[in-house]
Design an enzyme around this catalytic site. Structure first.
Site, short mmCIF file in Angstrom:
data_model
loop_
_atom_site.label_atom_id
_atom_site.label_comp_id
_atom_site.label_asym_id
_atom_site.label_seq_id
_atom_site.Cartn_x
_atom_site.Cartn_y
_atom_site.Cartn_z
N TYR A 47 0.89 -1.28 0.03
CA TYR A 47 -0.11 0.03 0.11
C TYR A 47 0.81 1.30 0.15
CZ TYR A 47 -3.53 3.48 2.10
OH TYR A 47 -4.05 4.58 2.39
N LYS A 89 1.25 3.96 -3.01
CA LYS A 89 0.84 5.42 -2.97
C LYS A 89 2.15 6.31 -3.15
CE LYS A 89 -3.63 5.16 -1.59
NZ LYS A 89 -4.79 6.00 -2.46
N1 LIG Z 1 -9.15 5.52 6.13
C1 LIG Z 1 -8.07 6.20 6.54
O1 LIG Z 1 -7.56 6.34 7.54
C2 LIG Z 1 -7.13 6.71 4.98
C3 LIG Z 1 -5.94 7.16 5.44
C4 LIG Z 1 -5.16 7.61 4.50
C5 LIG Z 1 -5.58 7.30 3.13
N2 LIG Z 1 -6.71 6.91 2.85
C6 LIG Z 1 -7.10 6.83 1.36
O2 LIG Z 1 -8.42 7.34 1.37
C7 LIG Z 1 -9.04 6.55 0.19
C8 LIG Z 1 -10.58 6.15 0.70
O3 LIG Z 1 -10.14 5.46 1.65
P1 LIG Z 1 -11.27 4.42 2.45
O4 LIG Z 1 -10.90 4.22 3.93
O5 LIG Z 1 -12.55 5.39 2.30
O6 LIG Z 1 -11.33 3.32 1.48
P2 LIG Z 1 -12.49 1.81 1.66
O7 LIG Z 1 -13.46 2.12 2.77
O8 LIG Z 1 -11.68 0.77 1.57
O9 LIG Z 1 -13.11 2.21 0.39
C9 LIG Z 1 -12.54 1.80 -1.02
C10 LIG Z 1 -13.65 2.28 -2.07
O10 LIG Z 1 -12.84 2.09 -3.19
C11 LIG Z 1 -13.63 1.25 -4.12
N3 LIG Z 1 -12.97 0.48 -5.13
C12 LIG Z 1 -11.74 -0.41 -4.69
N4 LIG Z 1 -11.42 -0.93 -5.85
C13 LIG Z 1 -11.78 -0.04 -6.79
C14 LIG Z 1 -11.69 -0.36 -8.13
N5 LIG Z 1 -10.76 -0.96 -8.84
N6 LIG Z 1 -12.30 0.58 -8.77
C15 LIG Z 1 -13.27 1.38 -8.30
N7 LIG Z 1 -13.61 1.43 -7.11
C16 LIG Z 1 -12.80 0.80 -6.27
C17 LIG Z 1 -14.20 0.36 -3.18
O11 LIG Z 1 -15.47 -0.10 -3.77
P3 LIG Z 1 -16.11 -1.80 -3.63
O12 LIG Z 1 -17.03 -1.24 -2.22
O13 LIG Z 1 -16.52 -2.17 -4.57
O14 LIG Z 1 -14.93 -2.50 -2.92
C18 LIG Z 1 -14.80 1.40 -2.01
O15 LIG Z 1 -15.81 2.21 -2.53
C19 LIG Z 1 -8.07 5.77 -0.18
O16 LIG Z 1 -7.36 6.18 -1.51
C20 LIG Z 1 -7.26 5.42 0.84
O17 LIG Z 1 -5.71 5.03 0.55
C21 LIG Z 1 -7.69 6.41 3.68
#
Ligand SMILES: NC(=O)c1ccc[n+]([C@@H]2O[C@H](COP(=O)([O-])OP(=O)(O)OC[C@H]3O[C@@H](n4cnc5c(N)ncnc54)[C@H](OP(=O)(O)O)[C@@H]3O)[C@@H](O)[C@H]2O)c1
Length: 267
Positions: free
Chosen positions: A167, A171
């Site tokens: 990851y 990134k």
């Molecule tokens: N949460 C944190 O603390 C955190 C911290 C730093 C960065 N981020 C970044 O913030 C962003 C969102 O994170 P999150 O925590 O909301 O993640 P999440 O809850 O795991 O949600 C991921 C989303 O991406 C979709 N997805 C995955 N693969 C895909 C693909 N190939 N094509 C289209 N959609 C796809 C998933 O859809 P499905 O439902 O179909 O699987 C889901 O809607 C990410 O880029 C993550 O790296 C998050």
């Protein structure tokens, strides 16, 4: 009044971006999901908001992104103001493996990184290139890739977090890609940024003990830099702050990774 396309909107931060942006009837919001039929929360929201369009695309499938851009173009007359590439996938089995344990085996190593690279590197390229003609014709000219401070070298060094290699490395590659796009597109007035959303609780449903243990590990690691850190923030707060940064995005910030505070304060 702007048009926005967001990837990965079935849940988590993506769904929250859609919710906050479509609150203003003056915005036109395109929520991209790979499986819209099973994205029930997104569909419920779309049924209440005429300015919200649900579009099917998988960021690891360039053809589906082309079709999504064509569908959006028909509605916006060939323009898009802001692209937020938020989707992410990783290889869950790779998360607890430090780099020294990656096997001396081509197939196993490729598989270790494949899912993360397909979404955070190739997906970022394909998403950007599919929507670039629309962004060029749009008025805001902003491309935002949601990244993570887990790819920041100072954070890794000072917390000692050696896990989630796939990851963080994917990134990190995304962050360099953002710098390259920003360098290429600056003469066209297009800003490209990597934005870290803070540490956010996006887990849905009851949390398994293994997940709770990982959160505890991260909390203890982050406290080496931020001793007073209480824990994760909620999606509402993260997205509100990220959108403020996107609103005020400057040429100086283009090409960099910045946080939800608009600087390098990652928590
Ligand atoms: N949460 C944190 O603390 C955190 C911290 C730093 C960065 N981020 C970044 O913030 C962003 C969102 O994170 P999150 O925590 O909301 O993640 P999440 O809850 O795991 O949600 C991921 C989303 O991406 C979709 N997805 C995955 N693969 C895909 C693909 N190939 N094509 C289209 N959609 C796809 C998933 O859809 P499905 O439902 O179909 O699987 C889901 O809607 C990410 O880029 C993550 O790296 C998050």
């Amino acid at each position: 009044m702007s048009s926005y396309a967001i990837t990965g909107t079935s849940r988590g931060l993506g769904l929250e971006f859609v919710r906050q942006l479509s609150q203003s009837p003056n915005n036109t919001v395109f929520a991209i999901a790979r499986n819209p039929d099973s994205a029930t929360k997104l569909q419920d929201l779309a049924s209440q908001r005429p300015n919200l369009h649900v579009i099917k695309a998988d960021i690891t499938d360039p053809q589906s992104l082309s079709s999504a851009a064509a569908s959006i173009s028909k509605i916006t007359n060939g323009t898009l103001d802001v692209l937020i590439n938020n989707a992410v996938s990783t290889n869950q089995a790779a998360a607890p493996v430090p780099p020294s344990q990656i096997p001396l085996d081509v197939t196993a190593t490729t598989e270790f990184f494949r899912v993360a690279y397909e979404s955070s590197l190739f997906g970022a390229i394909w998403t950007t290139n599919a929507f670039l003609p629309l962004i060029e014709a749009g008025k805001d000219k902003k491309i935002v890739h949601i990244s993570t401070a887990m790819a920041d070298q100072h954070l890794i060094k000072n917390t000692g977090i050696s896990l989630t290699v796939d990851y963080a490395v994917a990134k990190g590659a995304m962050n360099v890609l953002v710098a390259k796009y920003a360098a290429e597109l600056a003469p066209k007035g297009i800003k490209v940024v990597a934005l870290s959303p803070g540490w956010v609780d996006t887990f849905e449903g009851p949390k398994p003990a293994e997940y709770e243990g990982f959160v505890e590990y991260l909390l203890n690691s982050f406290r080496k830099i931020w001793p007073d850190l209480k824990g994760q923030i909620v999606p509402e707060e993260s997205v509100r702050m990220v959108l403020e940064v996107v609103d005020g995005l400057s040429e100086e910030q283009s090409g960099l990774m910045i946080s939800h505070h608009g600087n390098e304060d990652w928590i």
